[in-house]
Design a protein around this motif. Structure first.
Motif, PDB file in Angstrom:
ATOM      1  N   ALA A 187       0.854  -1.232  -0.195  1.00  0.00           N
ATOM      2  CA  ALA A 187       0.045   0.146   0.167  1.00  0.00           C
ATOM      3  C   ALA A 187       0.831   1.292   0.021  1.00  0.00           C
ATOM      4  CB  ALA A 187      -0.899  -0.176   1.213  1.00  0.00           C
ATOM      5  N   MET A 206      -4.505  -5.028  -1.854  1.00  0.00           N
ATOM      6  CA  MET A 206      -5.917  -5.509  -1.498  1.00  0.00           C
ATOM      7  C   MET A 206      -6.750  -4.483  -0.666  1.00  0.00           C
ATOM      8  SD  MET A 206      -5.041  -9.132   0.153  1.00  0.00           S
ATOM      9  CE  MET A 206      -4.965 -10.656  -0.796  1.00  0.00           C
ATOM     10  N   GLY A 207      -6.722  -3.422  -1.221  1.00  0.00           N
ATOM     11  CA  GLY A 207      -7.315  -2.078  -0.734  1.00  0.00           C
ATOM     12  C   GLY A 207      -7.026  -1.721   0.692  1.00  0.00           C
ATOM     13  N   TRP A 208      -5.758  -1.970   1.045  1.00  0.00           N
ATOM     14  CA  TRP A 208      -5.204  -1.748   2.583  1.00  0.00           C
ATOM     15  C   TRP A 208      -5.439  -0.069   2.660  1.00  0.00           C
ATOM     16  CZ3 TRP A 208      -4.193  -4.179   6.805  1.00  0.00           C
ATOM     17  CH2 TRP A 208      -3.640  -3.525   7.509  1.00  0.00           C
ATOM     18  N   THR A 209      -6.114   0.405   3.722  1.00  0.00           N
ATOM     19  CA  THR A 209      -6.089   1.579   4.101  1.00  0.00           C
ATOM     20  C   THR A 209      -5.471   2.153   5.212  1.00  0.00           C
ATOM     21  OG1 THR A 209      -8.228   1.247   5.488  1.00  0.00           O
ATOM     22  CG2 THR A 209      -8.423   1.797   3.167  1.00  0.00           C
ATOM     23  N   GLY A 210      -5.159   1.196   6.168  1.00  0.00           N
ATOM     24  CA  GLY A 210      -4.338   1.585   7.438  1.00  0.00           C
ATOM     25  C   GLY A 210      -5.366   1.879   8.459  1.00  0.00           C
TER      26      GLY A 210
END
Lengths: 469, 434, 176
Positions: A187, A206-210
């Motif tokens: 990311a 995988m769409g990781w936002t934190g």
């Protein structure tokens, strides 16, 4: 929040890094076009791999007969190399899992690369038994599945089948562990990238936002996976050792094999990590993340495990005498003074004696010596497996069938090919993914950055910890 | 409270335990099982001495080993209670006395614990001659039994004492010396001790314990029994810490430290099982008569010992300590620690007693080999399972061990304020994500 | 998922300690935090935010047990009734020889299940395109976000004021 850190400890991140600088330094290598050294190394590795493929296809076409295996010597280069690679494949999970549980913070600098190495090494290892079956296109027979051969199952009581289960499990779990750790770092790459790279990294991250909850679960998952990966990593080499120790062959049938194989695996795994890290930190200018302190810690692990392996050699030797069992005694006499004495000397010299130089702090902290010793240990551990396999099989129960095993060019070719494969994969990995775990380094920065700890510290940890408590 | 006061009440209680142990020991001298009673070996007495001597000395040895390992591995969390471990390690000297006694017993044939010590066993002209044992005589002999014990054990004791002295000295003027000089010296001795222990530990374990079954051998045996010792030491640490905390000592040892000790107990229970399984499975799988006889004997005549061992040392700690909450709750922790302590004492019972019984039976009945085949048929008090006397003796040794520990503990400050890792240990937290 | 867009007001902090203080402040002012984003996990945050402990280990345990039983029952059935095989003179039911595979399958089932469940409950996966509030959140910014769809103008300006006072380096509004 930040736990207090003793002043006796050394900093693990040098160069007064800010969070942004860490991202810059660690994502940087994936954003540049490869330099000439990388290209040369890649071409070399791919050619080595291509040569290995040639030897492999040769084997498939002409059959196992093109190897120098013969009567009584059913295992030669193939299983030696298999065990060697599997052993190397132990360091990654060990660093990530066991050192995580033992709170050795220096693992953050090296764990990502070591895990990658683990996966590549296991892939190389898997190639050997798969080929050694002779007809690798029937290898799926090894998996228990309802089949057309009637209710005929694989033999679950065979250590060789345990091995299949152990290695598939180990590969899968290592992959999950490694990839899950990589997602947040991907990311980081994604959010700096543009165009097609952004699309690719968006896909793999995988769409990781934190988000806080995600981090919490992510950390928890890593911890639980580490918890179950720890017995798993022990079990893998244990089961490899069962391949030998369940047999009643003198020199193989000995109960210390499981822990001793595990210690040897850790030993050789760390050596390979050192080989790679010494090169990687230089090539990518990561000396501030993979510090001399990291190298020293790993050298200590090498010293400890080397001595453990050495003590196991001596225990074996002693008990062979103590047992009063003449065949056991002969097996060891043959190892030490038989036709393969050179392999035994190589094993003892490289594994027990040579790591003892690491008692010296100067040598432990010298990059040159580290590199040299890591190569020594890799060779030594290869000899160990060769000693166990070839020496024992060359002189078995029937003196009339005693012989001497030496590999054919095809076997050597496949071995070189796996080395090529290993480095090819590692070089690709180092290009496309951050070789040091970004989030984990940021996480320890405030405790182990050199602006917080060590001689250059601006503020002392004591104040730091008081602020926190 | 920084200074531990060894109160008269505690002394009396521990003395009482020791007296109970002594009485039981004397009784076990008198009450010999019927099958070997006529021979007058007093095998029950001697095997109890060996069993407890090996178990408690080993705990002191493994504690020294763990101190050394922790120091070399830069561990910081344990220093809050390192005085306790240092006190453990000094029990080594008492252990050496016990083993010298046992060795003298060999020399004067006071007991038949070890088949290899029998008269004429290495003499080809003697009816007692045993070719296999004669081959081992270079290692299994009376001189080396005492000499090796004194040499190796003495070395251990010397280093343990040295490490403790430095650690205590650090308390006094450690803040005045440059660059953590005391700690660096301890680290030197610790690093030295590790390889020494790795090479010499097995040697003593073989001659003390494994040679009880003089024909049998297993390369893993030493590492397996070391794991057992470590678990015993770990559980006793937990028990003593909780007890001393309840008196107001060690107030900086928090639930976090206990949690970590609980983790060690959990992890090493699994490691112990791993060693147990590797040894058992390989011997079972290989099915070589010389090796399987060991397990055959135990499975046939000592099923309670055999399965109880696994149940108490694997199944229970594994299931109980799996959850984090049980490692942080005093009740469950104390319960498991007691189980594990007794479990590993049981483990040593299981390693030693069957071998000593057979040796005695062989010596008592002239037809040695017939006796070996019959083994310990039926129930034999003090051998098939620990009897009341054995439990009393264990309590006596526990009293002795704790007495020695408390004695050394009362001499120094409990709070190692100048340890470089002191702050870390004070602020130690088992963070869920570490 | 994206049936109607969310209005998000968020502040970016330069340091995790500032962020932690801000979260505590927001909690004491009873502001409704939407989420917190950070480049790395921050210890102690779950306590301040009041996040429940993860229950992933239960998934791991249940699937681990399924793995154990699959291996144990499977091998027992195969070797005692479906196709009994003698090896090395051992009985059909040879528990010690079953142990390695039982262990491996336990670990395999448990690890796969936990990882898969992790991605499912977090709503992550290949091709998932979660909105990103700011590209620097995965670099060096710590983000405290509020959802402002149903809030009145004064509430929104209150939150803005709070963010400013708590030391946010930047304050942005974004529709996602």
């Amino acid at each position: 929040m930040s736990a207090s850190v003793s002043r006796i400890r050394e900093p693990l991140v040098l160069g007064n890094k800010s969070y942004h600088q860490i991202t810059e330094d660690l994502v940087g290598p994936t954003e540049k076009t490869p330099d000439r050294m990388w290209v040369i190394a890649f071409i070399l590795s791919v050619s080595l791999f291509a040569y290995g493929m040639f030897a492999l296809i040769w084997t498939f076409y002409f059959g196992i007969g093109s190897w120098n295996l013969n009567r009584t010597i059913g295992w030669g280069y193939d299983i030696t190399n298999f065990v060697w690679w599997i052993g190397i494949g132990h360091a990654g999970t060990l660093i990530s899992a066991i050192l995580l549980l033992f709170r050795q913070r220096w693992r953050t600098g090296v764990n990502r690369a070591a895990e990658a190495m683990t996966i590549f090494a296991v892939m190389c290892a898997g190639l050997f038994p798969a080929t050694h079956t002779g007809r690798p296109w029937f290898d799926f027979f090894m998996f228990p599945y309802p089949n057309t051969r009637g209710p005929l199952w694989v033999n679950f009581n065979s250590p060789l089948l345990w091995d299949l289960f152990a290695i598939s499990t180990y590969f899968t779990v290592s992959l999950l562990f490694w990839y899950t750790g990589l997602v947040p770092d991907f990311a980081s790459v994604r959010d700096r990238a543009k165009g097609i790279r952004k699309k690719i990294y968006a896909f793999v991250s995988m769409g990781w936002t934190g988000a806080a909850k995600h981090w919490q679960r992510h950390e928890y998952l890593s911890l639980v996976l580490a918890g179950i990966a720890t017995p798993l990593v022990l079990s893998v080499h244990t089961i490899v050792s069962f391949d030998f120790a369940t047999a009643v062959v003198p020199g193989w049938h000995t109960t210390i094999f499981p822990p001793y194989f595990v210690a040897g695996a850790i030993f050789s795994g760390f050596a390979m990590v050192q080989t790679l890290m010494v090169i990687t930190r230089k090539a990518f200018r990561l000396q501030e993340y993979i510090t001399v302190n990291h190298i020293e810690s790993m050298n200590k692990v090498i010293l400890v495990t080397g001595t453990m392996v050495g003590s196991a050699y001596l225990i074996e030797l002693f008990i062979a005498w103590y047992s009063g069992y003449i065949y056991e005694q002969f097996a060891f006499y043959n190892r030490v003074l038989g036709p393969y004495f050179w392999a035994y000397i190589g094993m003892m010299g490289c594994n027990l004696l040579s790591p003892q130089v690491f008692w010296s702090k100067k040598i432990r902290r010298s990059v040159f010596w580290t590199f040299l010793m890591s190569i020594f240990v890799n060779i030594g551990m290869w000899f160990e497996r060769f000693v166990i396999i070839a020496t024992t099989l060359a002189k078995d129960f029937l003196p009339s069938s005693w012989s001497y095993y030496w590999p054919s060019w095809v076997e050597i070719g496949i071995y070189l090919g796996t080395i090529g494969l290993f480095f090819t994969l590692y070089l690709i990995f180092a290009r496309v993914a951050p070789v040091v775990a970004i989030a984990e380094v940021k996480h320890i920065l405030k405790q182990y950055g050199d602006q917080y700890l060590g001689p250059n510290a601006k503020e002392h940890h004591q104040e730091q910890s008081e602020k926190a408590h | 409270m920084k200074q531990f006061i060894f109160e008269a009440k505690q002394k009396q209680f521990l003395m009482g335990l020791m007296a109970l142990g002594a009485v039981c020991l004397v009784l076990s001298y008198i009450f010999e099982p019927d099958s070997i009673a006529e021979a007058g070996f007093h095998q029950r007495f001697w095997s109890n001495l060996l069993h407890n001597g090996a178990f408690f000395t080993g705990m002191a040895f493994m504690t020294t080993f763990v101190i050394a390992a922790f120091v070399t591995a830069y561990s910081g969390w344990h220093v809050m209670f390192k005085r306790l471990w240092e006190a453990f390690s000094l029990f080594l000297i008492v252990g050496l006395v016990i083993f010298v006694l046992l060795g003298l017993g060999n020399v004067f044939h006071l007991h038949h614990l070890y088949h290899w010590a029998a008269e004429g066993i290495t003499d080809p002209s003697s009816p007692n001659f045993d070719e296999v044992i004669a081959g081992k005589a270079g290692f299994l002999n009376n001189g080396w039994y005492i000499g090796g014990t004194l040499l190796i054990g003495g070395l251990w004791y010397f280093i343990a004492r040295r490490m403790r002295q430095l650690s205590v000295q650090e308390d006094i003027d450690g803040d005045k010396v440059e660059n953590f000089a005391y700690h660096r010296k301890i680290r030197f001795w610790a690093a030295l001790f590790l390889p020494i222990a790795a090479f010499t530990g097995p040697a003593l374990i073989w001659q003390w314990v494994m040679s009880v079954d003089a024909h049998w051998y297993s390369t893993l045996f030493a590492w397996y029994s070391m794991a057992s010792w470590f678990l015993a030491a770990c559980s006793l640490t937990i028990l003593l810490l909780i007890y001393l905390k309840s008196l107001g000592y060690f107030e900086k040892v928090t639930v976090e430290h206990l949690h970590d000790l609980g983790k060690y107990m959990f992890a090493f229970s699994i490691f112990w099982t791993y060693c147990w399984f590797s040894q058992y499975m390989l011997i079972w799988y290989g099915n070589v008569g010389e090796e399987t006889i060991y397990f055959k004997e135990r499975l046939t005549h000592y099923p309670v010992l055999f399965y109880g061992n696994l149940f108490v040392n694997f199944a229970l700690p594994f299931l109980i300590l799996m959850r984090n909450t049980t490692k942080r709750r005093k009740g469950t922790l104390v319960f498991t620690a007691i189980l594990v302590f007794i479990g590993h004492w049981w483990d040593y019972f299981y390693m030693i007693k069957p071998g000593t019984l057979i040796t005695a039976q062989e010596a008592a009945h002239a037809g040695a080999h017939e006796a070996a085949q019959h083994g310990a048929a039926g129930f034999v008090a003090g051998f098939t399972i620990p009897g009341l006397l054995e439990l009393g003796i264990m309590l006596g040794f526990v009293g002795l061990f704790i007495y020695v520990v408390f004695h050394h503990l009362s001499k120094v400050s409990l709070d190692p304020v100048n340890d470089p890792y002191y702050e870390e240990s004070v602020h130690h937290e088992v963070q869920p994500y570490e | 998922m994206k049936s109607h867009s969310k209005k998000v007001l968020f502040g970016l902090y330069n340091d995790e300690e500032e962020l932690m203080a801000a979260i505590s402040g927001a909690k004491s002012k009873h502001l409704n935090i939407m989420d917190v984003y950070s480049p790395f996990p921050i210890h102690g945050m779950e306590k301040i935010l009041g996040l429940e402990e993860s229950r992933l280990h239960i998934v791991g345990f249940i699937f681990g047990m399924i793995g154990t039983l699959t291996a144990f029952l499977g091998m027992t059935w195969i070797f005692t009734s479906d196709w009994p095989t003698i090896f090395g003179g051992k009985p059909y039911f040879s528990l010690p020889a079953f142990v390695p595979i039982i262990f491996e399958l336990t670990v395999l089932f448990s690890a796969i299940a936990m990882t898969v469940v992790f991605y499912i409950v977090c709503g992550l996966g290949f091709g998932v395109d979660n909105p990103i509030l700011d590209d620097r959140i995965t670099d060096d910014k710590f983000c405290l976000a509020f959802q402002t769809n149903d809030l009145s103008g004064t509430d929104v300006s209150n939150i803005k004021k709070f963010l400013k006072e708590s030391g946010a380096a930047e304050i942005h509004e974004k529709e996602v």
